[in-house]
Scaffold this motif. Structure first.
Motif, PDB file in Angstrom:
ATOM      1  N   ILE A 134     -38.122 -11.355 -14.657  1.00 35.70           N
ATOM      2  CA  ILE A 134     -39.388 -12.337 -13.953  1.00 35.70           C
ATOM      3  C   ILE A 134     -40.259 -11.540 -13.241  1.00 35.70           C
ATOM      4  CG2 ILE A 134     -39.639 -14.059 -12.311  1.00 35.70           C
ATOM      5  CD1 ILE A 134     -36.843 -15.089 -13.346  1.00 35.70           C
ATOM      6  N   GLY A 135     -39.822 -10.248 -12.418  1.00 36.17           N
ATOM      7  CA  GLY A 135     -40.821  -9.714 -11.347  1.00 36.17           C
ATOM      8  C   GLY A 135     -41.662  -8.961 -12.268  1.00 36.17           C
ATOM      9  N   LYS A 165     -48.103  -9.987   3.771  1.00 32.62           N
ATOM     10  CA  LYS A 165     -48.111  -9.203   2.388  1.00 32.62           C
ATOM     11  C   LYS A 165     -47.371 -10.293   1.503  1.00 32.62           C
ATOM     12  CE  LYS A 165     -45.597  -5.140   2.462  1.00 32.62           C
ATOM     13  NZ  LYS A 165     -44.898  -4.352   2.746  1.00 32.62           N
ATOM     14  N   PHE A 166     -47.980  -9.935   0.123  1.00 38.75           N
ATOM     15  CA  PHE A 166     -47.675 -10.814  -1.032  1.00 38.75           C
ATOM     16  C   PHE A 166     -46.157 -10.919  -1.181  1.00 38.75           C
ATOM     17  CE2 PHE A 166     -47.137 -11.810  -5.407  1.00 38.75           C
ATOM     18  CZ  PHE A 166     -47.953 -12.935  -5.507  1.00 38.75           C
ATOM     19  N   SER A 167     -45.438  -9.867  -1.287  1.00 38.78           N
ATOM     20  CA  SER A 167     -44.158  -9.814  -1.742  1.00 38.78           C
ATOM     21  C   SER A 167     -43.242 -10.648  -0.650  1.00 38.78           C
ATOM     22  CB  SER A 167     -43.572  -8.485  -1.953  1.00 38.78           C
ATOM     23  OG  SER A 167     -43.834  -7.534  -0.941  1.00 38.78           O
ATOM     24  N   ASN A 168     -43.616 -10.516   0.811  1.00 41.77           N
ATOM     25  CA  ASN A 168     -43.111 -10.833   1.777  1.00 41.77           C
ATOM     26  C   ASN A 168     -43.205 -12.612   1.886  1.00 41.77           C
ATOM     27  OD1 ASN A 168     -42.064  -8.395   2.830  1.00 41.77           O
ATOM     28  ND2 ASN A 168     -43.323  -8.263   4.270  1.00 41.77           N
ATOM     29  N   ALA A 169     -44.407 -12.843   1.456  1.00 44.54           N
ATOM     30  CA  ALA A 169     -44.852 -14.266   1.409  1.00 44.54           C
ATOM     31  C   ALA A 169     -43.775 -14.892   0.363  1.00 44.54           C
ATOM     32  CB  ALA A 169     -46.116 -14.464   1.053  1.00 44.54           C
ATOM     33  N   ILE A 170     -43.698 -14.252  -0.823  1.00 39.59           N
ATOM     34  CA  ILE A 170     -42.929 -14.731  -1.917  1.00 39.59           C
ATOM     35  C   ILE A 170     -41.508 -15.098  -1.375  1.00 39.59           C
ATOM     36  CG2 ILE A 170     -41.681 -14.124  -4.085  1.00 39.59           C
ATOM     37  CD1 ILE A 170     -44.320 -15.011  -4.652  1.00 39.59           C
ATOM     38  N   LEU A 217     -41.808  -6.954  -8.409  1.00 43.12           N
ATOM     39  CA  LEU A 217     -42.932  -7.426  -8.412  1.00 43.12           C
ATOM     40  C   LEU A 217     -43.847  -6.445  -7.739  1.00 43.12           C
ATOM     41  CD1 LEU A 217     -45.336  -9.717  -8.671  1.00 43.12           C
ATOM     42  CD2 LEU A 217     -44.164 -10.718  -6.633  1.00 43.12           C
ATOM     43  N   ALA A 218     -43.535  -6.063  -6.469  1.00 42.57           N
ATOM     44  CA  ALA A 218     -44.358  -4.925  -5.591  1.00 42.57           C
ATOM     45  C   ALA A 218     -44.372  -3.987  -6.487  1.00 42.57           C
ATOM     46  CB  ALA A 218     -43.629  -4.797  -4.425  1.00 42.57           C
TER      47      ALA A 218
END
Length: 320
Positions: A134-135, A165-170, A217-218
């Motif tokens: 998925i990532g 940060k995008f990955s932290n928001a996810i 993802l990151a």
């Protein structure tokens, strides 16, 4: 035109990879990896006749409207394509993977691809594989300045307006969905019939899936981030080292005139960025040029400029 076509192909490839990760490794085991499809898995437990991808449409449409309004029309167009195609692909793969309507409604892993994909006794393995797949799929889509909808859209909005940060928001958004799954699946509000272990244990697998997905993802978005920043200070003329950097490494450096605080002697300081693979050879060359040189090697989180990445434009969203 070629780049545009390639970008759109990558979007649909990423959506297909992501959908396959859910269908084969996540959905049949009631693992809730956050986001729209995590919430959809929870709702599927309450309404088994409605597929996970169909619930995805119910969430994605209002979120797509927010994407167009808050993130720009270009991103909105790509996001619409990705968000509409992912649930369709997910439902299509599901219909092809289960032999009967009853097995499809139950998402019975013992009948998934004739039982060849049953990983009921290996929940940790299916969690890790599914989260990684998925990532990868999400990362491919986000690299094209699009999202797969759902928590991707929420995360990009948080990145743009809350500077998270995008990955932290996810990670933040998905944690809320896991709590929803814990209530419905873990505490028995839903209709899950997992007899192998208490259902609330699935929430721990869900947390693992969210973490792995965010890290993969990151990594897909940003690459390895293994560039190294090097300072070399020497009282000698480092002509051989200069030639090595320019000719052998095909890089450049900044030469800064400096002086020792204690000795007051004139010194030469080189400032350069190299890949991690080039560090060992550079250290050897520095020792040959001046065994007493003072050398500092540290991580370079991001590098922009000639030979590296281009600086982002004002309106360009940076996922990380």
């Amino acid at each position: 035109m070629g780049k545009l076509i390639f970008s759109w192909i990558n979007i649909f490839v990423g959506c297909t990879i992501m959908a396959a990760g859910f269908v084969f490794f996540i959905n049949p085991y009631n693992i809730v990896p956050g986001g729209v499809y995590g919430a959809s898995i929870v709702l599927h437990n309450l309404f088994p006749s409605i597929q996970v991808g169909t619930f995805g449409y119910m969430f994605d449409i209002p979120l797509m409207i927010l994407s167009v309004l808050l993130l720009g029309s270009k991103l909105g167009g790509r996001t619409i394509a990705a968000a509409l195609s992912t649930p369709f692909i997910m439902n299509a793969i599901s219909y092809l993977s289960y032999p009967t309507e009853e097995a499809l409604h139950a998402l019975d892993p013992t009948q998934l691809l004739g039982g060849t994909m049953d990983m009921t006794d290996h929940l940790m393995l299916t969690t890790l594989i599914g989260a990684a797949v998925i990532g990868i799929g999400q990362g491919i889509v986000v690299r094209q300045q699009a999202t797969t909808g759902g928590s991707d859209i929420v995360a990009m909005i948080l990145q743009k307006y809350a500077h998270i940060k995008f990955s932290n928001a996810i990670l933040l958004v998905d944690g809320v969905v896991v709590c929803f799954g814990l209530v419905v699946i873990g505490f028995g509000v839903g209709g899950t019939e997992d007899v192998s272990q208490p259902s609330w244990h699935l929430s721990f697998y869900s947390l693992i899936a969210i973490f792995v997905t965010s890290r993969v993802l990151a990594r897909v978005i940003n690459g390895e981030k293994n560039d190294k920043l090097i300072f070399v200070i020497s009282s000698k003329s480092l002509v051989d080292l200069h030639n090595y950097i320019i000719e052998d490494l095909d890089r450049t450096a900044t030469c800064i005139k400096s002086s020792g605080l204690y000795t007051k002697e004139d010194k030469e300081m080189l400032f350069l960025v190299v890949s991690y693979k080039e560090v060992a050879g550079l250290k050897t060359k520095i020792k040959e040029a001046d065994p007493n040189a003072f050398v500092v090697v540290t991580d370079a989180y991001d590098t922009f400029g000639e030979g590296w990445k281009q600086l982002p434009s004002k309106n360009e969203l940076q996922p990380e």
